[in-house]
Design a protein around this motif. Structure first.
Motif, mmCIF file in Angstrom:
data_model
loop_
_atom_site.group_PDB
_atom_site.id
_atom_site.type_symbol
_atom_site.label_atom_id
_atom_site.label_comp_id
_atom_site.label_asym_id
_atom_site.label_seq_id
_atom_site.Cartn_x
_atom_site.Cartn_y
_atom_site.Cartn_z
ATOM 1 N N PRO A 1 0.952 -1.384 0.039
ATOM 2 C CA PRO A 1 -0.061 -0.074 -0.063
ATOM 3 C C PRO A 1 0.801 1.316 0.086
ATOM 4 C CG PRO A 1 0.163 -0.807 2.153
ATOM 5 C CD PRO A 1 0.784 -1.957 1.366
ATOM 6 N N GLN A 2 0.221 2.569 -0.128
ATOM 7 C CA GLN A 2 1.014 3.591 0.098
ATOM 8 C C GLN A 2 1.178 3.933 1.393
ATOM 9 O OE1 GLN A 2 -1.707 6.262 -2.055
ATOM 10 N NE2 GLN A 2 -0.011 6.539 -3.705
ATOM 11 N N ALA A 3 0.307 3.503 2.364
ATOM 12 C CA ALA A 3 0.762 3.964 3.734
ATOM 13 C C ALA A 3 -0.052 2.733 4.615
ATOM 14 C CB ALA A 3 0.033 5.306 4.009
ATOM 15 N N VAL A 4 0.680 2.476 5.726
ATOM 16 C CA VAL A 4 0.300 1.421 6.513
ATOM 17 C C VAL A 4 0.560 1.960 8.058
ATOM 18 C CG1 VAL A 4 2.049 -0.007 6.223
ATOM 19 C CG2 VAL A 4 -0.084 -0.847 7.098
ATOM 20 N N ILE A 5 -0.500 1.648 9.015
ATOM 21 C CA ILE A 5 -0.093 2.029 10.445
ATOM 22 C C ILE A 5 -0.353 0.708 11.043
ATOM 23 C CG2 ILE A 5 -0.960 3.276 12.567
ATOM 24 C CD1 ILE A 5 -2.039 5.316 10.659
ATOM 25 N N LEU A 6 0.552 0.558 12.080
ATOM 26 C CA LEU A 6 0.614 -0.919 12.708
ATOM 27 C C LEU A 6 0.535 -0.714 14.016
ATOM 28 C CD1 LEU A 6 3.341 -2.954 10.810
ATOM 29 C CD2 LEU A 6 0.834 -3.141 10.657
ATOM 30 N N ARG A 7 0.303 -1.541 14.831
ATOM 31 C CA ARG A 7 0.645 -1.659 16.327
ATOM 32 C C ARG A 7 1.710 -2.577 16.437
ATOM 33 N NH1 ARG A 7 -2.506 1.270 19.489
ATOM 34 N NH2 ARG A 7 -4.787 1.519 19.010
ATOM 35 N N GLU A 8 2.488 -2.243 17.432
ATOM 36 C CA GLU A 8 3.857 -2.916 17.689
ATOM 37 C C GLU A 8 3.345 -4.452 17.910
ATOM 38 O OE1 GLU A 8 5.326 -0.965 21.284
ATOM 39 O OE2 GLU A 8 7.221 -1.606 20.825
ATOM 40 N N ALA B 1 6.271 -9.098 13.498
ATOM 41 C CA ALA B 1 6.357 -8.574 14.912
ATOM 42 C C ALA B 1 6.916 -7.253 14.806
ATOM 43 C CB ALA B 1 7.106 -9.481 15.938
ATOM 44 N N SER B 2 6.562 -6.314 14.244
ATOM 45 C CA SER B 2 6.925 -4.995 14.024
ATOM 46 C C SER B 2 7.407 -4.191 15.359
ATOM 47 C CB SER B 2 5.913 -4.081 13.303
ATOM 48 O OG SER B 2 4.615 -3.975 13.896
ATOM 49 N N GLN B 3 8.301 -3.466 15.219
ATOM 50 C CA GLN B 3 8.707 -2.718 16.443
ATOM 51 C C GLN B 3 8.824 -1.146 15.950
ATOM 52 O OE1 GLN B 3 13.079 -4.000 16.717
ATOM 53 N NE2 GLN B 3 12.350 -6.042 16.457
ATOM 54 N N LEU B 4 8.761 -0.385 17.060
ATOM 55 C CA LEU B 4 8.659 1.015 16.680
ATOM 56 C C LEU B 4 9.668 1.443 15.676
ATOM 57 C CD1 LEU B 4 8.050 2.378 20.262
ATOM 58 C CD2 LEU B 4 6.498 2.152 18.634
ATOM 59 N N SER B 5 11.007 0.803 15.838
ATOM 60 C CA SER B 5 11.986 1.262 14.749
ATOM 61 C C SER B 5 11.809 0.939 13.631
ATOM 62 C CB SER B 5 13.402 0.456 15.391
ATOM 63 O OG SER B 5 13.256 -0.767 15.333
ATOM 64 N N TYR B 6 10.993 0.192 13.087
ATOM 65 C CA TYR B 6 10.432 -0.233 11.866
ATOM 66 C C TYR B 6 9.706 1.046 11.176
ATOM 67 C CZ TYR B 6 11.563 -4.977 12.644
ATOM 68 O OH TYR B 6 12.371 -6.123 12.801
ATOM 69 N N SER B 7 9.267 1.913 11.585
ATOM 70 C CA SER B 7 8.667 3.185 11.050
ATOM 71 C C SER B 7 9.660 3.890 10.185
ATOM 72 C CB SER B 7 8.500 4.285 12.230
ATOM 73 O OG SER B 7 7.287 3.705 13.048
ATOM 74 N N GLY B 8 9.141 4.268 9.011
ATOM 75 C CA GLY B 8 9.775 4.999 8.082
ATOM 76 C C GLY B 8 9.000 4.756 6.559
ATOM 77 N N GLY C 1 10.824 2.493 -6.392
ATOM 78 C CA GLY C 1 9.192 2.447 -6.330
ATOM 79 C C GLY C 1 8.729 3.637 -5.847
ATOM 80 N N THR C 2 7.440 3.752 -5.690
ATOM 81 C CA THR C 2 6.816 4.768 -5.210
ATOM 82 C C THR C 2 6.803 5.267 -3.647
ATOM 83 O OG1 THR C 2 4.752 3.635 -5.422
ATOM 84 C CG2 THR C 2 4.930 5.199 -7.148
ATOM 85 N N GLY C 3 7.246 4.093 -3.113
ATOM 86 C CA GLY C 3 7.449 4.502 -1.657
ATOM 87 C C GLY C 3 6.086 3.962 -0.776
ATOM 88 N N THR C 4 6.472 3.287 0.395
ATOM 89 C CA THR C 4 5.379 3.029 1.373
ATOM 90 C C THR C 4 5.529 3.420 2.796
ATOM 91 O OG1 THR C 4 4.645 0.993 0.131
ATOM 92 C CG2 THR C 4 4.127 1.032 2.487
ATOM 93 N N SER C 5 4.744 4.356 3.176
ATOM 94 C CA SER C 5 5.085 4.823 4.427
ATOM 95 C C SER C 5 4.438 3.898 5.606
ATOM 96 C CB SER C 5 4.163 6.155 4.823
ATOM 97 O OG SER C 5 4.035 6.617 6.101
ATOM 98 N N LEU C 6 5.515 3.406 6.435
ATOM 99 C CA LEU C 6 5.032 2.503 7.352
ATOM 100 C C LEU C 6 5.055 3.319 8.974
ATOM 101 C CD1 LEU C 6 4.855 -1.099 7.677
ATOM 102 C CD2 LEU C 6 6.764 -0.239 9.492
ATOM 103 N N THR C 7 4.181 3.269 9.836
ATOM 104 C CA THR C 7 4.049 3.711 10.994
ATOM 105 C C THR C 7 3.571 2.879 12.098
ATOM 106 O OG1 THR C 7 3.283 6.024 10.194
ATOM 107 C CG2 THR C 7 3.144 5.649 12.600
ATOM 108 N N VAL C 8 4.576 2.470 12.736
ATOM 109 C CA VAL C 8 4.274 1.673 14.048
ATOM 110 C C VAL C 8 4.074 2.316 15.287
ATOM 111 C CG1 VAL C 8 5.134 -0.474 15.313
ATOM 112 C CG2 VAL C 8 5.800 -0.224 13.032
ATOM 113 N N ILE C 9 2.784 2.007 16.048
ATOM 114 C CA ILE C 9 2.395 2.854 17.219
ATOM 115 C C ILE C 9 2.320 1.765 18.402
ATOM 116 C CG2 ILE C 9 1.280 4.613 15.877
ATOM 117 C CD1 ILE C 9 -1.281 2.882 16.512
ATOM 118 N N PRO C 10 2.601 2.284 19.546
ATOM 119 C CA PRO C 10 2.630 1.425 20.718
ATOM 120 C C PRO C 10 1.363 0.916 20.978
ATOM 121 C CG PRO C 10 3.630 3.540 21.255
ATOM 122 C CD PRO C 10 2.926 3.727 19.945
#
Lengths: 112, 110
Positions: B7-14, B77-84, B101-110
């Motif tokens: 996807p273009q962007a994704v938000i995950l929990r730790e 098992a994403s970690q906060l440090s994976y954000s980017g 590529g066009t890039g995918t923004s990944l945000t990992v939240i606590p």
């Protein structure tokens, strides 16, 4: 450690000014690249050089020129800066594997 | 010739997993993956050289399907440090030009 350095992290220029962005690599590699990065557009290649005094246009060369007088140094020149050239500029050179891109820290250029 | 990512962007929990896909309209001979943290330059993560190859880097792995001209990046098992922002990159078979590529923004939240 592989090192690619760029002359400035932040630069503010006025419309019509001539702008020089410098990049230096310490890997003694023939190839060097200039990209610009804009939100939603990713990384786009402006120019690359495959040897001293050799250059090729990338996808968006309009408004830019380059110079490669020494193997370690690759300069990007904006002949007459315009506001649509406000962007992040990234220089890169291949790393130890031979073609992976190793980037400098980037120059955030603002043209007013 | 720019590869398309989804996807273009994704938000995950730790602790959650994510998959980022990279698809090209032209033949791929190898695929690179990069991660860029906010305000920093992209950093090379890994290269995949052969069709069907899979590689791993910590809890980040990738696959490359040469026939489908696709690569996928798996973050488990994403970690906060994976954000980017994650980019795939496709070097040419010949010549020197490199396409990202066009890039995918990944945000990992606590």
């Amino acid at each position: 450690d592989v090192k690619v350095t760029q002359s400035s992290r932040y630069l503010v220029k006025r419309t019509g000014e001539k702008v020089f962005l410098e990049c230096v690599q310490d890997m003694d590699h023939e190839n060097m690249f200039w990209y610009r990065q804009d939100p939603g557009l990713g990384l786009r290649l402006i120019y690359f050089s495959y040897d001293v005094k050799m250059k090729e246009k990338g996808d968006i060369p309009e408004g830019y020129s380059v110079s490669r007088e020494k193997k370690e140094r690759f300069s990007l020149i904006l002949e007459s800066a315009s506001t649509n050239q406000t962007s992040m500029y990234l220089c890169a050179s291949p790393g130890p594997l031979g073609n992976e891109q190793f980037f400098g820290p980037g120059t955030r250029l603002t043209v007013l | 010739q720019q590869p398309v990512q989804s996807p273009q962007a994704v938000i995950l929990r730790e602790g959650e997993d994510a998959v980022i896909n990279c698809s090209s309209s032209k033949a791929l001979y190898s695929v690179h993956w990069y991660r860029q943290k906010h305000g920093e330059a992209p950093i090379f993560l890994m290269i995949l050289l052969k069709g069907g190859e899979q590689k791993g880097h910590d809890k980040i792995s990738a696959s490359f399907n040469e026939k489908k001209q696709q690569s996928s990046l798996y973050l488990t098992a994403s970690q906060l440090s994976y954000s980017g922002t994650y980019f795939c990159g496709t070097p040419p078979n010949t010549g020197n030009q490199f396409y990202f590529g066009t890039g995918t923004s990944l945000t990992v939240i606590p």
